[in-house]
Every structure is written in C-alpha cells, then in structure tokens.
Design an enzyme around this catalytic site. Structure first.
Site, mmCIF file in Angstrom:
data_model
loop_
_atom_site.group_PDB
_atom_site.id
_atom_site.type_symbol
_atom_site.label_atom_id
_atom_site.label_comp_id
_atom_site.label_asym_id
_atom_site.label_seq_id
_atom_site.Cartn_x
_atom_site.Cartn_y
_atom_site.Cartn_z
ATOM 1 N N ASN A 70 -2.815 -5.026 2.330
ATOM 2 C CA ASN A 70 -1.931 -4.439 3.527
ATOM 3 C C ASN A 70 -2.328 -5.347 4.910
ATOM 4 O O ASN A 70 -3.431 -5.030 5.299
ATOM 5 C CB ASN A 70 -1.768 -2.931 4.005
ATOM 6 N N LYS A 72 -0.903 -5.057 7.383
ATOM 7 C CA LYS A 72 -0.537 -4.673 8.808
ATOM 8 C C LYS A 72 0.058 -5.810 9.584
ATOM 9 O O LYS A 72 1.052 -6.391 9.447
ATOM 10 C CB LYS A 72 -1.868 -3.900 9.335
ATOM 11 N N HIS A 156 1.905 5.712 5.620
ATOM 12 C CA HIS A 156 0.512 5.149 5.827
ATOM 13 C C HIS A 156 0.206 6.055 7.133
ATOM 14 O O HIS A 156 0.810 6.242 7.933
ATOM 15 C CB HIS A 156 0.544 3.596 6.163
ATOM 16 N N GLU A 158 -1.710 5.485 9.382
ATOM 17 C CA GLU A 158 -1.693 4.940 10.733
ATOM 18 C C GLU A 158 0.024 5.133 11.447
ATOM 19 O O GLU A 158 0.018 5.556 12.812
ATOM 20 C CB GLU A 158 -1.831 3.355 11.165
ATOM 21 N N GLU A 226 -6.207 7.694 0.902
ATOM 22 C CA GLU A 226 -6.755 6.600 1.741
ATOM 23 C C GLU A 226 -7.811 7.385 2.845
ATOM 24 O O GLU A 226 -7.598 7.134 4.140
ATOM 25 C CB GLU A 226 -5.805 5.995 2.843
ATOM 26 N N GLY A 232 -16.832 7.162 -3.371
ATOM 27 C CA GLY A 232 -17.755 7.295 -4.436
ATOM 28 C C GLY A 232 -17.750 8.544 -5.109
ATOM 29 O O GLY A 232 -18.315 8.734 -6.183
ATOM 30 N N SER A 263 -11.578 0.580 3.661
ATOM 31 C CA SER A 263 -12.514 -0.525 3.762
ATOM 32 C C SER A 263 -13.180 -0.723 2.338
ATOM 33 O O SER A 263 -14.302 -1.130 2.214
ATOM 34 C CB SER A 263 -13.809 0.436 4.479
#
Ligand code: PEP
Length: 306
Positions: A70, A72, A156, A158, A226, A232, A263
């Site tokens: 992405n 962005k 998304h 954002e 996301e 993990g 990330s």
C-alpha cells in the site's frame, strides 16, 4: 529510494519495532501468559463458544500467500518508475506460491499498470460506494474496472479513522465493488483503546459481520487484519477464521485469505509469515523500499511448511 513517510506510519513503525525488537516485553508477555490469555478468552464471547473448525468434505486448494503493497499518498511518477524497476528485476517465488498486488495512488494506477511485470497486479486504495455521478473527488468502481484495475483496498484504518468511514459504509463499498467485478482487500482492525479494553475480537467480528451481511461470495475477498499490537500472537487470525466458520460457513473459513498489516518489514516478515492462519501481508512503509522484495520472498516460509 525510500519515500518520505508521514509521521503516523513512522510512529506506528517505531512502536512496532520497540515491541518486536524486545520480543515480547513484559506487558505483552503478561497478555500471553496462559492464565491471562484464558481470562481474556473468557471475555471474547464471539469465539469462546465456537465449535472447532470442521474441514469441508472435499479438500480445498491451499490459500495462496498474498503480499499487498500500500503506497498510500506517497511519491511521484519518477518514484513509481524506480519502485517498479526494483520489483520487475526481483527474483521472487512463482505465481503459484505468492500473489503480489501493489497499490499506488489513483493518479499513478495507469502508469504502474503499464510498467509492472505481468505476474504482479495493482489495486486502487479506495473507490466510491456506488455508481458514479455527482460525487466530486470520488472514483467509481466502474472506472477502475474500465482501467482494468483488478483490486481495490477498502476499509483501511486510515480512512475509517480520518474520514469516519463506518463499518456499514465500508461493507456497502465492498459489496458494490465485488458486484462490479473488482477483487477486494478488506481491512479490519481495532484501536489501541479497544485492544486495551479486551474487545479486539468483538470489534473485528462486528466489522466482518457488517461485510458478511452484504456479500455471499467471499472468493474475491482478502480479509486484512491491521493492528500493530497483535504481532506474533496469531490469535486474532485464528479467531476470525473461527468467526467465518460459525457465521458464514466452513468453505469460506477454509478458503478466505486472512492477511496481516502493521509495520511488516524485511526483518520481521519471515517470523510473521510462519504464524498459523496468517496468509500474507498488507505492507505500508516497507512497500516503498527494496525490502518489499524480501517480504514477497517470505512466501517461501509457508510453501516450505505446506
Ligand atoms: C498499512 O497502514 O496498511 C500498513 C500496513 O502500514 P505499515 O506497514 O507502514 O505499518
């Protein structure tokens, strides 16, 4: 080569790196302790009472690893050329092992499509909720189809946070885009506050439910979870698959790819790719850098363990 990132992704990346570099600092370890984890599970009514996933009678094709980039709101035409050159020259696992989709800003979609190798596809970063018309500044799903853009990212975080896109609105977009023949990278995820309040699974289940109520065919949907702080654990992916199993059906639960975003980079992708129930990544900052190639290559972690 790397493009400047806005401060928000940089903050998210720094936050992630702190947590990841320390490999489960005490507060995360506490969350993962069996007791703490069991206590957390008790709160998550949505999954706690779900039956085990019953595999469909006929074995289905394994879910192909998916890596989305992405970009962005970053870059220039020259940057597009540079990034695409790196991708075009990269040696990556075959199309059988990994599906790669990059998402430039609208204005560079055609340029990227024209330059990009044929085994990689492009995605738009958004589209309008229904047929085009008097909606200044919007891009319709029909326009993307007309430009032969096969994928679109919807929901998304954002856009949910900055533009107040609600789960219902996102679900309407998903349904409309699919109906026009687009494939959808549908994003879901909880805020940090919701995470801290222990409502992660409720939040992502509600976001998924909004979509499930408006579509019946999940073939062309990649579900993207996301948040940064679930790194993990693999727990949310497992919970989402169980949610699909119980609420949509075993075949959809088995075949829908559930990917992770937050990330992801060249250094952590292999460890993340090994997480069960995680079928790939949506990558922001690192998709603008050559390390995106390493992230694509992490598909081999899955094919090796298949
Ligand atoms: C994203 O916001 O889609 C994303 C995954 O960003 P980053 O990889 O930069 O965290």
């Amino acid at each position: 080569m790397p493009l400047p990132l806005s401060s928000a992704p940089r903050r998210r990346a720094a936050c992630f790196l702190r947590r990841f570099a320390l490999l489960r600092p005490p507060h995360i370890t506490a969350r993962l302790k069996p007791q703490a984890h069991r206590a957390h599970q008790k709160k998550v009514k949505t999954t706690a009472s779900l039956p085990l996933i019953r595999r469909p009678a006929r074995p289905m094709a394994p879910r192909k690893f998916f890596v989305g980039g992405n970009w962005k709101c970053n870059g220039t035409g020259d940057d597009v050329k540079k990034i695409v050159t790196v991708l075009n020259e990269a040696e990556v696992p075959s199309e059988d092992a990994v599906e790669v989709v990059v998402s430039p800003p609208f204005v560079f979609l055609q340029q990227a499509t024209g330059l990009l190798r044929p085994d990689f596809a492009v995605a738009a970063q958004n589209c309008w909720v229904r047929k085009g018309g008097a909606f200044t500044g919007e891009i319709s799903a029909e326009m993307l189809v007309n430009l032969q853009v096969p994928w679109v990212i919807l929901g998304h975080s954002e856009r949910r946070a900055l533009l107040n896109e609600s789960s219902d609105f996102v679900a309407d977009k998903v349904a409309y885009a699919l109906a026009q023949g687009l494939k959808v990278i549908a994003c879901i995820g909880e805020t940090l506050e919701q995470r801290e309040a222990g409502t992660t699974m409720e939040v992502v289940a509600a976001q998924t439910k909004a979509i499930a109520e408006k579509i019946s065919d999940w073939t062309n949907v990649v579900l993207t979870y996301e948040p940064v702080w679930a790194i993990g654990t693999g727990k949310v992916h497992d919970g989402l698959r169980k949610w699909l199993q119980a609420n949509v059906g075993p075949a959809v639960a088995e075949s829908t790819r559930i990917i992770y975003g937050g990330s992801v980079n060249g250094a952590n992708c292999k460890e993340l790719a090994a997480q069960p129930d995680l079928d790939g990544f949506l990558v922001g900052g690192a998709s603008l850098k050559p390390e995106f190639v390493d992230i694509i290559k992490s598909a081999t972690v899955k094919s090796a363990s298949a």
